[in-house]
Design an enzyme around this catalytic site. Structure first.
Site, PDB file in Angstrom:
ATOM      1  N   ASP A   1      11.646  -3.956   7.089  1.00  0.00           N
ATOM      2  CA  ASP A   1      10.848  -4.411   8.236  1.00  0.00           C
ATOM      3  C   ASP A   1      11.700  -5.153   9.265  1.00  0.00           C
ATOM      4  O   ASP A   1      11.245  -5.372  10.394  1.00  0.00           O
ATOM      5  CB  ASP A   1       9.724  -5.355   7.777  1.00  0.00           C
ATOM      6  CG  ASP A   1       8.606  -4.629   7.055  1.00  0.00           C
ATOM      7  OD1 ASP A   1       8.323  -3.479   7.433  1.00  0.00           O
ATOM      8  OD2 ASP A   1       8.031  -5.199   6.112  1.00  0.00           O
TER       9      ASP A   1
ATOM     10  N   ASP B   1       1.966  -1.550 -16.774  1.00  0.00           N
ATOM     11  CA  ASP B   1       2.013  -1.691 -15.312  1.00  0.00           C
ATOM     12  C   ASP B   1       1.520  -3.093 -14.943  1.00  0.00           C
ATOM     13  O   ASP B   1       0.344  -3.406 -15.095  1.00  0.00           O
ATOM     14  CB  ASP B   1       1.125  -0.619 -14.670  1.00  0.00           C
ATOM     15  CG  ASP B   1       1.238  -0.595 -13.148  1.00  0.00           C
ATOM     16  OD1 ASP B   1       1.787  -1.560 -12.576  1.00  0.00           O
ATOM     17  OD2 ASP B   1       0.778   0.389 -12.541  1.00  0.00           O
TER      18      ASP B   1
ATOM     19  N   PHE C   1       6.663   2.575 -11.115  1.00  0.00           N
ATOM     20  CA  PHE C   1       6.470   3.187  -9.792  1.00  0.00           C
ATOM     21  C   PHE C   1       7.683   2.893  -8.911  1.00  0.00           C
ATOM     22  O   PHE C   1       8.217   1.789  -8.908  1.00  0.00           O
ATOM     23  CB  PHE C   1       5.208   2.617  -9.137  1.00  0.00           C
ATOM     24  CG  PHE C   1       4.951   3.122  -7.745  1.00  0.00           C
ATOM     25  CD1 PHE C   1       4.183   4.252  -7.539  1.00  0.00           C
ATOM     26  CD2 PHE C   1       5.486   2.471  -6.641  1.00  0.00           C
ATOM     27  CE1 PHE C   1       3.943   4.725  -6.253  1.00  0.00           C
ATOM     28  CE2 PHE C   1       5.259   2.932  -5.354  1.00  0.00           C
ATOM     29  CZ  PHE C   1       4.483   4.066  -5.162  1.00  0.00           C
ATOM     30  N   THR C   2       8.121   3.900  -8.154  1.00  0.00           N
ATOM     31  CA  THR C   2       9.164   3.709  -7.143  1.00  0.00           C
ATOM     32  C   THR C   2       8.709   4.381  -5.857  1.00  0.00           C
ATOM     33  O   THR C   2       7.851   5.276  -5.871  1.00  0.00           O
ATOM     34  CB  THR C   2      10.513   4.308  -7.574  1.00  0.00           C
ATOM     35  OG1 THR C   2      10.381   5.740  -7.652  1.00  0.00           O
ATOM     36  CG2 THR C   2      10.969   3.763  -8.911  1.00  0.00           C
TER      37      THR C   2
ATOM     38  N   ASP D   1      -0.168  -4.352   9.331  1.00  0.00           N
ATOM     39  CA  ASP D   1      -0.164  -3.555   8.104  1.00  0.00           C
ATOM     40  C   ASP D   1      -1.569  -3.539   7.519  1.00  0.00           C
ATOM     41  O   ASP D   1      -2.304  -4.522   7.616  1.00  0.00           O
ATOM     42  CB  ASP D   1       0.797  -4.162   7.074  1.00  0.00           C
ATOM     43  CG  ASP D   1       2.225  -3.690   7.300  1.00  0.00           C
ATOM     44  OD1 ASP D   1       2.397  -2.575   7.801  1.00  0.00           O
ATOM     45  OD2 ASP D   1       3.156  -4.444   6.981  1.00  0.00           O
TER      46      ASP D   1
ATOM     47  N   ARG E   1       6.776   7.788  -6.319  1.00  0.00           N
ATOM     48  CA  ARG E   1       5.377   7.465  -6.023  1.00  0.00           C
ATOM     49  C   ARG E   1       4.475   7.761  -7.223  1.00  0.00           C
ATOM     50  O   ARG E   1       3.358   8.245  -7.073  1.00  0.00           O
ATOM     51  CB  ARG E   1       4.900   8.218  -4.778  1.00  0.00           C
ATOM     52  CG  ARG E   1       5.712   7.914  -3.527  1.00  0.00           C
ATOM     53  CD  ARG E   1       5.122   8.562  -2.309  1.00  0.00           C
ATOM     54  NE  ARG E   1       3.854   7.923  -1.937  1.00  0.00           N
ATOM     55  CZ  ARG E   1       3.004   8.455  -1.046  1.00  0.00           C
ATOM     56  NH1 ARG E   1       3.272   9.616  -0.489  1.00  0.00           N
ATOM     57  NH2 ARG E   1       1.884   7.822  -0.747  1.00  0.00           N
ATOM     58  N   MET E   2       4.977   7.460  -8.412  1.00  0.00           N
ATOM     59  CA  MET E   2       4.182   7.632  -9.635  1.00  0.00           C
ATOM     60  C   MET E   2       4.700   6.681 -10.697  1.00  0.00           C
ATOM     61  O   MET E   2       5.818   6.158 -10.590  1.00  0.00           O
ATOM     62  CB  MET E   2       4.254   9.079 -10.130  1.00  0.00           C
ATOM     63  CG  MET E   2       5.636   9.512 -10.608  1.00  0.00           C
ATOM     64  SD  MET E   2       5.682  11.216 -11.213  1.00  0.00           S
ATOM     65  CE  MET E   2       5.600  12.128  -9.675  1.00  0.00           C
TER      66      MET E   2
END
Length: 675
Positions: free
Chosen positions: A517, A341, A372-373, A304, A377-378
């Protein structure tokens, strides 16, 4: 773990010596057929000492027989010592870890805010505790309040304290570590018996380590060679009788021990155990010895980007407005969208905004925060007057288009500029108006370029998987020195990458920590899960990193390579030894009856009796001499596989042929005065 040397102490050596005698038990020794043959020979020699003529008249004195018996006993003890010493390192480590968690108490925070002192074993997951300066953290957990330095040397061996605070990547704490300043409030994450320390202790004191397939195959080969040499010795007796050469049984026993692969037979278990211990010393739990061994065959590593190649904490480094008049407005909007945040990125945006804005920014904003999620994506905030958001370019552009807003002509070029530098662009909008871009900078971890170069020389290809766009991914990949990259990669895409590589015949390793994963971790030949990850990820993997450091995959693969190379190098040395000893001893035994053999006695050994004793002594001493190599492993430098093979053949192959001739001759020069 970095405090290995402290386990090489007198106590551990004494314990290993005691275990060496315990392992003389035939029930223990039969697990190693080669050394069991040596023990059978030792017992037969003991019988000959008591009854010298039981197998026929012999010209060997009782003193000579006792000498052979003692040397055979010492040979077995040395082999047992190497295994016991390797096991003792792990047990010493377990004792040290156990001391770190003994007699601990905890300051439990009650629901009413009061404190109650309880035994650490009574703590339950989800409870909150307070730990102050000078106190030991009683259980694994997550910091929920406070900031302090913590000494983790009892676990990691690193003497420098680390800073722990709530939020971000530095909020996890380990039971048994010491708070050295201020205080922390911690939410307990593990109960008695399931902590970091418990797992470490269970590994080194747990179930018996089963032999790996390669180890079994090698044992089978060595056992076969032992049987072949036994057949050779048995047939040698009638041949010697036909040639009127008297070969006493004791001498044949000694000759057998010299010729069978006792060197690698005595060290093989120690090599495997030491390999497992080296992984443990890096705070990695291996579910089996096979997992460590497979690491040595890995030729493709899936990595990653975030947390493995980069530090993971992307830092806001610049605000790029769509026009210069928008700069102040962009700074304020970016600040407002990030004030609640708690991510490292969000905190860095707030810090940068405070540094760049000359006026005072509000400390609190009355509104609804939208975190954010992965879907949106914000993130941002909605108040009665305005709505402010920051997020991934595609998501923000789609949002503005859905609300019929305008897309500035230069917004895409601003994002491209950030991506071309290897950074991550976040677009900021206020009331559906695009103000500009936040430049989040990815920082490549120190030393990775050199490590990837070393892996490449060893024949290992590195593949970076990232959710970034192709331009950003290409820049990071080039800067880090990875061989290939997969851009805009979702967790489920990793399975396809792994299967594609496996279909080409590659052995694949990867890291992961999330539930998403788990399928890829299970599919990979080697899956390294983070201890901070989900249960499903840890169950799917065959290695667990208790420090939750994905970069450790590189070290574990190198340890696996080292394990295989050590086993191969010492096997080569042992077999070369046997060939050399065969040509060193046999001419000395036969030259009295077959004069032509004298020309083959190139070392001019004094007599058959001194030749046998010298070879037996050398056979025992070489096991001791090779124990440090078995423990530490052969050095694995950044050479190609072909170069490593040539080096090992020169050092251990050619060395294995030369050393016995020199060693036996030197010993014979001393022994000839006593036999």
């Amino acid at each position: 773990m970095h405090h290995v040397n402290k386990y090489f102490n007198q106590t551990m050596v004494i314990e290993a010596l005691k275990m060496s005698f315990y392992k003389l038990n035939p029930k223990q020794l039969i697990k190693n057929p080669i050394m069991f043959v040596v023990e059978v020979g030792m017992v037969l020699t003991l019988i000959l000492i008591c009854f010298p003529d039981i197998f026929g008249t012999s010209y060997l004195s009782r003193g000579y027989l006792i000498t052979i018996f003692i040397i055979l006993l010492i040979t077995i003890l040395f082999a047992n010592f190497s295994e016991a010493f390797a096991e003792g390192r792990g047990k010493a480590q377990a004792d040290s870890l156990r001391q770190a968690q003994s007699n601990l108490t905890a300051r439990l925070i009650e629901e009413n805010g009061a404190y109650r002192i309880v035994n650490a074993t009574e703590l339950k997951a989800g409870q909150n505790i307070r730990v102050e300066n000078g106190e030991t953290i009683p259980a694994d957990g997550v910091v929920i309040n406070g900031l302090a330095t913590v000494d983790e040397s009892a676990i990691t061996g690193e003497s420098a304290p680390v800073i722990k605070e709530s939020g971000g990547d530095f909020d996890g704490v380990i039971g048994g570590t010491l708070v050295t300043s201020d205080w922390l409030e911690i939410r307990v994450e593990s109960e008695a018996g399931t902590s970091f320390l418990d797992k470490m202790i269970a590994l080194v004191e747990g179930a018996e380590r089963n032999k790996t397939p390669n180890e079994i195959a090698l044992f089978t080969l060595l056992t076969t060679l032992t049987i072949i040499f036994l057949v050779v010795i048995v047939t040698l007796y009638p041949i010697a009788s036909y040639l009127h050469l008297i070969l006493p049984i004791a001498m044949l026993i000694a000759l057998t021990v010299c010729l069978i692969p006792t060197t690698i037979g005595g060290l093989l278990s120690a090599i495997g155990i030491a390999g497992m211990d080296r992984v443990t010393q890096f705070n990695v739990l291996a579910k089996s010895g096979r997992a460590v061994e497979v690491c040595g065959d890995v030729d493709v590593m899936i990595l990653d980007k975030t947390g493995t190649i980069t530090y993971g904490n992307r830092i806001a480094s610049e605000f790029l407005p769509v026009n210069q008049q928008m700069l102040e407005k962009l700074i304020v909007a970016a600040y407002m969208s990030s004030i609640y945040d708690d991510t490292p990125e969000g905190k860095s945006i707030v810090r940068l905004a405070k540094q760049m804005y000359i006026n005072e920014l509000p400390k609190d904003i009355d509104g609804t925060y939208k975190p954010f999620t992965a879907e949106t994506r914000m993130s941002g905030i909605i108040t009665n007057e305005i709505s402010v958001f920051k997020g991934a370019p595609n998501s923000m552009i789609n949002l503005v288009k859905q609300q019929q807003g305008n897309i500035p002509l230069n917004i895409e070029s601003l994002c491209m500029d950030v991506s071309s530098k290897g950074g991550t662009p976040l677009i900021v909008i206020e009331n559906n108006v695009m103000l500009g871009v936040i430049y989040l900078k990815d920082v490549i971890k120190d030393g990775l370029v050199e490590r990837f170069t070393e892996l490449r020389k060893m024949g290992i290809e590195t593949v970076m998987c990232t959710g970034d766009n192709a331009l950003t991914a290409a820049t990071i990949a080039k800067e880090a020195g990875v061989d290939r990259f997969v851009a805009e990669c979702k967790p489920e895409d990793k399975i396809k990458v792994i299967k594609d590589e496996q279909a080409k015949g590659h052995i694949v390793a990867m890291t992961g920590d999330g539930t998403n994963d788990a399928p890829a971790l299970a599919q990979a030949n080697i899956g390294l899960a983070m201890n901070s990850g989900t249960i499903s990820a840890k169950e799917a993997a065959n290695l667990i990193d208790l420090d939750s450091n994905p970069t450790k995959l590189i070290e574990v693969v190198k340890i696996g390579k080292q394990l295989l190379m050590t086993r191969g190098a010492l096997t080569t040395f042992s077999l070369a030894n046997d060939v050399a000893k065969y040509f060193a001893i046999l001419p000395a035994l036969m030259m009295s009856t077959i004069p032509e053999m004298t020309s083959l006695n190139i070392m001019h050994l004094s007599s058959p009796k001194s030749a046998i004793i010298s070879a037996l002594i050398f056979n025992a001493l070489i096991i001791v001499a090779l124990i440090p190599i078995a423990m530490k492993g052969v050095k694995v430098k950044g050479y190609s596989i072909d170069r490593i093979f040539i080096n090992n053949m020169l050092i251990y192959g050619l060395g294995g042929l030369i050393v016995p001739f020199l060693g036996i001759k030197l010993i014979d020069m001393i022994v000839q005065f006593f036999v």
